[in-house]
Enzyme design. Structure first.
Site, short mmCIF file in Angstrom:
data_model
loop_
_atom_site.label_atom_id
_atom_site.label_comp_id
_atom_site.label_asym_id
_atom_site.label_seq_id
_atom_site.Cartn_x
_atom_site.Cartn_y
_atom_site.Cartn_z
N LYS A 190 32.31 -44.75 -22.15
CA LYS A 190 32.28 -43.77 -21.26
C LYS A 190 32.63 -42.27 -22.10
O LYS A 190 33.64 -42.44 -22.79
CB LYS A 190 33.23 -43.86 -20.14
N THR A 252 39.52 -36.03 -11.17
CA THR A 252 38.95 -37.29 -11.93
C THR A 252 39.78 -38.50 -11.76
O THR A 252 39.78 -39.40 -12.76
CB THR A 252 38.84 -36.90 -13.61
N GLY A 254 41.07 -42.07 -11.04
CA GLY A 254 40.35 -43.36 -10.94
C GLY A 254 38.92 -43.53 -11.14
O GLY A 254 38.34 -44.44 -10.70
N THR A 255 38.49 -42.48 -11.94
CA THR A 255 37.04 -42.52 -12.16
C THR A 255 36.54 -43.70 -12.83
O THR A 255 35.48 -44.50 -12.77
CB THR A 255 36.62 -41.14 -12.90
N GLY A 256 37.55 -44.24 -13.87
CA GLY A 256 37.16 -45.40 -14.71
C GLY A 256 37.20 -46.77 -13.79
O GLY A 256 36.38 -47.58 -13.90
N CYS A 257 38.12 -46.83 -12.96
CA CYS A 257 38.05 -47.91 -11.89
C CYS A 257 36.85 -47.84 -10.88
O CYS A 257 36.32 -49.02 -10.88
CB CYS A 257 39.44 -47.66 -11.07
#
Length: 315
Positions: A190, A252, A254-257
């Protein structure tokens, strides 16, 4: 003669056709990351979500104040409870915290022959808090990553997993290639932590790349119209770039989750890795563009942007 036929019009007797995804991750009491973000994403996708809690975190949009792991035995028992009753069509792992938890999660994935495993290798929170014990990193690389169908590290996590410093897109490609080689699975790095745009790189194994249609002109035309045509895909061979402008927002959390859960939803629904990742990227971008402002720090994305706008799921 006794009539043993069932009336399928009665509640509880209809055949289950909804896809099911299990998240194995930490809990965020503020609702923006961890299993709470995962379950919201699954609901937005029209997926039945289930959860195994690995850690309790005390956090909000301003940062993580405390983390307490769930005993590894209890993590194993949660997985048993789910898989002996409701077998998931895909699994997403997030914060695993310790070597012991990574061990039992890896063992249970093999025991139940779980498929479509998406590993978000959570090392550090957005606010900088350590979410994986240092000694657990090797267990993650050796035991869990080889079981995944896709790994979704951000740039700092990709650096930690490979030892390669990432300053540009060429570095991303080098790190993705190295991680793919070491783990034997597909990698999505990412780009949100990079400078400039927020382009993501999907790098695939040779076997996976054979299934993709991106080599043919126009193969991707209109494939994400349901979520908003905001992602440009440039792909060939074993790699594809998902290209779009960076969303100007501080929210942003929690964007990876969210992204890894969305990918798992796509895989559970029968889509391939490339389309699942591109749809997930589009879903997350729209969730950020929705401009939800909650909390006094880095707020969460609007996981229900598509439901609020259309009244339907993003699938």
């Amino acid at each position: 003669m006794e009539n043993n036929s069932k009336d399928l019009s009665k509640p509880g007797l209809m055949p289950c056709i909804r896809k099911k995804v299990l998240t194995i991750a930490g809990s965020d009491c503020s609702g923006g990351a961890g299993i709470q973000a995962d379950l919201k994403t699954m609901t937005a996708y029209g997926i039945y979500g289930m959860s195994v809690i690995t850690a309790i975190t005390v956090q909000n949009t301003k940062g993580v104040l405390k983390s307490e792991p769930v005993p590894a035995e209890t993590v194993a028992e949660q997985i048993d409870a789910v898989c002996t009753d409701i077998m998931p069509d895909a699994v997403k792992t997030g914060m695993l915290f310790s070597e012991e938890i990574i061990d039992v999660v890896s063992q249970k994935i093999k025991e139940y022959n779980l498929k479509n495993i998406v590993v978000d290798p959570v090392f550090v929170s957005t606010s900088g808090s350590q979410l994986l014990e240092p000694q657990a990193a090797e267990a993650l690389k050796e035991k869990l990553l080889p079981l995944a169908v896709l790994i979704t590290p951000n740039i700092p996590e990709a650096q930690a997993l490979t030892g390669i410093t990432i300053n540009n897109k060429n570095d991303m490609l080098l790190a993705a290639s190295e991680l793919c080689k070491k783990s034997g699975t597909n990698v999505l790095i990412k780009g949100g932590h990079g400078t400039g745009g927020a382009d993501d790189l999907l790098y695939c194994t040779e076997e996976t790349a054979l299934d993709f249609a991106w080599a043919s002109p126009g193969a991707w035309a209109g494939f994400i119209e349901n979520a908003g045509d905001i992602i440009k895909v440039e792909g060939n061979g074993r790699k594809a770039w998902f290209i779009h402008e960076r969303v100007d927002t501080k929210n942003t959390h929690g964007t990876g989750c969210t992204l890894s859960s969305a990918i798992a939803c796509g895989l559970a629904s029968g889509k391939d890795i490339a389309v699942s990742a591109a749809l997930a990227k589009s879903y997350l971008t729209n969730a950020l563009k929705a401009g939800l402002c909650i909390g006094h720090g880095n707020g969460p994305a609007d996981h229900c942007w598509n439901i609020n706008r259309t009244g339907t799921s993003c699938m």
